[in-house]
Design an enzyme around this catalytic site. Structure first.
Site, mmCIF file in Angstrom:
data_model
loop_
_atom_site.group_PDB
_atom_site.id
_atom_site.type_symbol
_atom_site.label_atom_id
_atom_site.label_comp_id
_atom_site.label_asym_id
_atom_site.label_seq_id
_atom_site.Cartn_x
_atom_site.Cartn_y
_atom_site.Cartn_z
ATOM 1 N N LYS A 169 45.637 18.898 70.703
ATOM 2 C CA LYS A 169 47.152 19.266 70.757
ATOM 3 C C LYS A 169 47.931 18.462 72.019
ATOM 4 O O LYS A 169 49.171 18.312 71.888
ATOM 5 C CB LYS A 169 47.371 20.782 71.157
ATOM 6 C CG LYS A 169 47.018 21.210 72.416
ATOM 7 C CD LYS A 169 46.875 22.720 72.644
ATOM 8 C CE LYS A 169 46.604 23.294 73.930
ATOM 9 N NZ LYS A 169 46.212 24.655 73.863
ATOM 10 N N ARG A 216 47.505 36.406 77.746
ATOM 11 C CA ARG A 216 48.233 35.765 76.717
ATOM 12 C C ARG A 216 47.869 36.539 75.507
ATOM 13 O O ARG A 216 48.035 37.906 75.471
ATOM 14 C CB ARG A 216 47.956 34.279 76.742
ATOM 15 C CG ARG A 216 48.925 33.310 76.039
ATOM 16 C CD ARG A 216 48.936 31.843 76.197
ATOM 17 N NE ARG A 216 47.638 31.361 75.369
ATOM 18 C CZ ARG A 216 47.181 30.170 74.968
ATOM 19 N NH1 ARG A 216 48.222 29.373 75.794
ATOM 20 N NH2 ARG A 216 46.193 29.817 74.175
HETATM 21 C C1 PLP Z 1 44.940 24.749 74.267
HETATM 22 C C2 PLP Z 1 43.879 25.775 73.871
HETATM 23 C C3 PLP Z 1 42.630 25.359 74.335
HETATM 24 C C4 PLP Z 1 42.218 24.318 74.807
HETATM 25 O O1 PLP Z 1 42.562 24.081 76.005
HETATM 26 P P1 PLP Z 1 42.205 22.924 77.361
HETATM 27 O O2 PLP Z 1 42.263 23.491 78.403
HETATM 28 O O3 PLP Z 1 43.101 21.673 76.986
HETATM 29 O O4 PLP Z 1 40.629 22.624 77.092
HETATM 30 C C5 PLP Z 1 41.486 26.261 73.851
HETATM 31 N N1 PLP Z 1 41.838 27.380 73.352
HETATM 32 C C6 PLP Z 1 43.201 27.797 72.919
HETATM 33 C C7 PLP Z 1 43.568 29.097 72.169
HETATM 34 C C8 PLP Z 1 44.158 26.705 73.168
HETATM 35 O O5 PLP Z 1 45.595 27.274 72.842
#
Ligand code: PLP
Length: 355
Positions: free
Chosen positions: A36, A131
């Site tokens: 992402k 969250r």
């Molecule tokens: C963005 C996200 C991740 C990955 O996070 P990083 O810090 O980029 O490794 C994992 N789980 C969820 C639910 C996320 O939204």
């Protein structure tokens, strides 16, 4: 036309993917590679899947569609809880959903059954970060109820997310709590569940040999792509930080006072600027701004540069301490924080160049 641009070094990226895959797999952990940060870039997704990542994780359905259309092998995990409005489409392309509410799980169940495509669910539990996720104190009852009411899709496991709202760090305690809930659920349901234990920030527990046994899925983006851990505020020692570099071009070189002349109002973003009088300074203007990057997340790759300010399209850099004689047309290179890289990857003004 080519600047500002991101230079993405595919061999460094490969190295990071392979390293992390080895570490996860040797600890019995499935690795979800998260794209992402890169606007779901298909080249990056492909490098991840072909070098050890087990699954692609994305927060945006549109990015999953783009990855799929560009031939990036799945399976795909949707990281953000799906909007009810996107579920009818999502069940046709997503293989694993993270969910946190019974109605979402039931909607997925109904729509997946309609098109006869089985998908898995991971039920998110909030262990304190505030969250997404069912609050841990009521997780067990809610998840059992959901598991018993699903008619078609598969409840594959539970998961958690930390470090995103409250900045809560993963610890032996909150990971063990997740495992205790898993044990109770397994007893009630009479089958095994997986535990999706977190993101880049959770890698620290694994390194310190403090990750409780039984956490068997990690979802990692930042660590793979930037080699950093924003929440833990560190570089990850066994990964490289030079996968992605930003290059910007100098459009003005000048020598000006450090304090503006005239009455001071607010800047273009409503901020009241503050100035220290350091006399006349050497400065350059780079053709990059808030529309391309998050200026406070830029880390120059050379010494002697101090970022003074950015507006939408201009970045002002004090170069007085630098040994370099800047000219118009020169290129300045930067590493980036997570937030800065996110903006650069998602900005249509920033070219993406793979080497
Ligand atoms: C963005 C996200 C991740 C990955 O996070 P990083 O810090 O980029 O490794 C994992 N789980 C969820 C639910 C996320 O939204």
């Amino acid at each position: 036309m080519d600047y500002p641009r991101l230079i993405i070094d595919t061999s460094v990226l490969k190295n990071n993917v392979q390293k992390l895959s080895e570490i996860c797999h040797s600890n019995g952990i499935e690795l979800v590679g998260v794209t992402k940060l890169t606007l779901g870039n298909p080249q990056i997704g492909k490098i991840m899947r072909l070098n050890g990542v087990d699954k692609i994780g994305e927060s945006r359905l549109k990015n999953i569609v783009n990855l799929y259309k560009n031939g990036v092998p799945g399976p795909y995990q949707l990281l953000r809880i799906p909007m009810p409005s996107e579920i009818p489409f999502a069940v046709g392309i997503v293989d694993e959903f993270l969910v946190s509410m019974p109605e979402t799980a039931y909607l997925i169940d109904r729509h997946a059954q309609e098109i006869d495509r089985n998908v898995s669910l991971i039920y998110m539990i909030d262990v304190g970060d505030l969250r997404e996720g069912v609050w841990f104190e009521k997780a067990k009852e809610e998840i059992i109820e959901v598991a018993n009411n699903l008619r078609f899709v598969h409840l594959r496991g539970i998961g958690t997310n930390v470090g995103c709202y409250g900045g809560v760090l993963p610890t032996e305690e909150n990971m063990s709590m997740l495992l205790r809930i898993k044990d109770e659920l397994e007893k009630e349901l009479g089958r095994q569940l997986i535990v999706s234990g977190g993101s880049t920030v959770t890698l620290k527990l694994l390194e310190d040999r403090k990750l409780p046994k039984g956490i068997n899925q990690f979802r990692v983006g930042e660590g793979i792509i930037l080699g950093t851990d924003a929440t833990g505020d560190r570089d990850i020692p066994y990964l490289r930080q030079d996968t992605v570099i930003l290059e910007a071009e100098v459009i003005e070189v000048d020598y000006k006072p450090s304090v503006p002349v005239g009455e001071i109002g607010k800047d273009a973003f409503g901020r009241t600027p503050h100035f220290e009088d350091r006399g006349y300074r050497k400065r350059v203007i780079l053709a990059v701004g808030e529309q391309d990057v998050k200026p406070d997340g830029l880390k120059p790759l050379e010494d002697g540069l101090q970022i003074l300010h950015a507006s939408s399209d201009h970045l002002i850099v004090d170069t007085t301490e630098s040994n370099r004689e800047f000219k118009v047309g020169d290129i300045v290179r930067f590493r980036m924080s997570y937030g800065c890289a996110l903006r650069a990857f998602t900005s249509p003004y920033v070219e993406k160049v793979f080497i």
